[in-house]
Scaffold this motif. Structure first.
Motif, PDB file in Angstrom:
ATOM      1  N   GLU A  59     -53.037-124.678  10.509  1.00  9.27           N
ATOM      2  CA  GLU A  59     -52.208-125.739  11.090  1.00  9.27           C
ATOM      3  C   GLU A  59     -50.899-125.166  11.618  1.00  9.27           C
ATOM      4  O   GLU A  59     -50.360-124.223  11.054  1.00  9.27           O
ATOM      5  N   VAL A  60     -50.369-125.792  12.671  1.00 11.79           N
ATOM      6  CA  VAL A  60     -49.054-125.396  13.174  1.00 11.79           C
ATOM      7  C   VAL A  60     -48.005-125.942  12.217  1.00 11.79           C
ATOM      8  O   VAL A  60     -47.947-127.146  11.970  1.00 11.79           O
ATOM      9  N   VAL A  61     -47.196-125.062  11.633  1.00  8.83           N
ATOM     10  CA  VAL A  61     -46.167-125.496  10.678  1.00  8.83           C
ATOM     11  C   VAL A  61     -44.761-125.353  11.237  1.00  8.83           C
ATOM     12  O   VAL A  61     -43.810-125.889  10.691  1.00  8.83           O
ATOM     13  N   ASP A  62     -44.632-124.613  12.342  1.00 11.07           N
ATOM     14  CA  ASP A  62     -43.310-124.443  12.932  1.00 11.07           C
ATOM     15  C   ASP A  62     -43.486-124.030  14.383  1.00 11.07           C
ATOM     16  O   ASP A  62     -44.500-123.437  14.751  1.00 11.07           O
ATOM     17  N   GLN A  63     -42.481-124.347  15.195  1.00  4.28           N
ATOM     18  CA  GLN A  63     -42.554-124.016  16.612  1.00  4.28           C
ATOM     19  C   GLN A  63     -41.172-123.615  17.106  1.00  4.28           C
ATOM     20  O   GLN A  63     -40.177-124.238  16.750  1.00  4.28           O
ATOM     21  N   ILE A  64     -41.145-122.559  17.892  1.00  2.54           N
ATOM     22  CA  ILE A  64     -39.893-122.078  18.455  1.00  2.54           C
ATOM     23  C   ILE A  64     -40.115-121.957  19.961  1.00  2.54           C
ATOM     24  O   ILE A  64     -41.045-121.278  20.390  1.00  2.54           O
ATOM     25  N   VAL A  65     -39.287-122.640  20.748  1.00  4.84           N
ATOM     26  CA  VAL A  65     -39.449-122.571  22.203  1.00  4.84           C
ATOM     27  C   VAL A  65     -38.250-121.853  22.806  1.00  4.84           C
ATOM     28  O   VAL A  65     -37.112-122.145  22.463  1.00  4.84           O
ATOM     29  N   GLY A  66     -38.540-120.910  23.689  1.00  2.06           N
ATOM     30  CA  GLY A  66     -37.480-120.176  24.363  1.00  2.06           C
ATOM     31  C   GLY A  66     -37.163-118.867  23.677  1.00  2.06           C
ATOM     32  O   GLY A  66     -37.675-118.576  22.597  1.00  2.06           O
ATOM     33  N   ALA A  67     -36.321-118.085  24.322  1.00  2.00           N
ATOM     34  CA  ALA A  67     -35.932-116.790  23.776  1.00  2.00           C
ATOM     35  C   ALA A  67     -34.844-117.019  22.727  1.00  2.00           C
ATOM     36  O   ALA A  67     -33.741-117.417  23.049  1.00  2.00           O
ATOM     37  N   VAL A  68     -35.193-116.824  21.488  1.00  2.29           N
ATOM     38  CA  VAL A  68     -34.229-117.019  20.401  1.00  2.29           C
ATOM     39  C   VAL A  68     -33.936-115.679  19.738  1.00  2.29           C
ATOM     40  O   VAL A  68     -34.729-114.753  19.835  1.00  2.29           O
ATOM     41  N   PRO A  69     -32.801-115.566  19.047  1.00  2.00           N
ATOM     42  CA  PRO A  69     -32.472-114.305  18.389  1.00  2.00           C
ATOM     43  C   PRO A  69     -33.496-113.940  17.309  1.00  2.00           C
ATOM     44  O   PRO A  69     -34.091-114.826  16.689  1.00  2.00           O
ATOM     45  N   LYS A  70     -33.660-112.654  17.110  1.00  2.98           N
ATOM     46  CA  LYS A  70     -34.609-112.152  16.121  1.00  2.98           C
ATOM     47  C   LYS A  70     -34.343-112.753  14.738  1.00  2.98           C
ATOM     48  O   LYS A  70     -35.272-113.129  14.026  1.00  2.98           O
ATOM     49  N   ALA A  71     -33.068-112.861  14.371  1.00  2.00           N
ATOM     50  CA  ALA A  71     -32.712-113.385  13.048  1.00  2.00           C
ATOM     51  C   ALA A  71     -33.295-114.782  12.829  1.00  2.00           C
ATOM     52  O   ALA A  71     -33.760-115.107  11.739  1.00  2.00           O
ATOM     53  N   GLN A  72     -33.283-115.588  13.885  1.00  2.00           N
ATOM     54  CA  GLN A  72     -33.812-116.951  13.754  1.00  2.00           C
ATOM     55  C   GLN A  72     -35.324-116.939  13.560  1.00  2.00           C
ATOM     56  O   GLN A  72     -35.860-117.632  12.691  1.00  2.00           O
ATOM     57  N   LEU A  73     -36.018-116.129  14.348  1.00  2.00           N
ATOM     58  CA  LEU A  73     -37.470-116.012  14.215  1.00  2.00           C
ATOM     59  C   LEU A  73     -37.836-115.532  12.816  1.00  2.00           C
ATOM     60  O   LEU A  73     -38.743-116.053  12.173  1.00  2.00           O
ATOM     61  N   LYS A  74     -37.102-114.533  12.370  1.00  2.00           N
ATOM     62  CA  LYS A  74     -37.355-113.933  11.068  1.00  2.00           C
ATOM     63  C   LYS A  74     -37.185-114.977   9.953  1.00  2.00           C
ATOM     64  O   LYS A  74     -38.003-115.076   9.047  1.00  2.00           O
TER      65      LYS A  74
END
Length: 112
Positions: free
Chosen positions: A88-103
């Motif tokens: 299941e999709v539990v999270d979604q990030i759209v656009g170029a975000v900083p590595k720290a946020q993705l991590k």
């Protein structure tokens, strides 16, 4: 340098992501060759693939070559990164975000 991120396709997506080891989250980067911001996120995804080796599965879907998967998950703007857990999709990030946020968003899925 050998890519650590897995290349997911319409054919392999179900096996590799949906039916993946339920213990591990899967981060999927939806991208395209012509997308400028995707080129910024690409190296970050590779770094995360290295850092989370054994803890999470990290891969990419080229939206041009794999329209079926992109459409199924309603990918309208890229880069879009989806985090899957138990298929299941539990999270979604759209656009170029900083590595720290993705991590941070990926680490949140390791604990629960």
């Amino acid at each position: 340098m050998m890519s650590k991120a897995v290349e997911f396709t319409d054919d392999s997506f179900e096996d590799e992501v949906i039916n993946a080891d339920a213990e591990k989250p899967v981060l999927v980067d939806f991208w395209a060759e012509w997308c400028g911001p995707c080129k910024m996120v690409g190296p970050v995804v590779e770094e995360l693939a290295e850092e989370f080796e054994g803890k999470a599965k990290i891969g990419k879907v080229d939206v041009d070559s794999n329209p079926e998967t992109s459409t199924k998950y309603g990918i309208r703007s890229i880069p879009s990164l989806l985090i899957f857990k138990d298929g299941e999709v539990v999270d979604q990030i759209v656009g170029a975000v900083p590595k720290a946020q993705l991590k941070k968003q990926l680490e949140a899925q390791l604990t629960n």
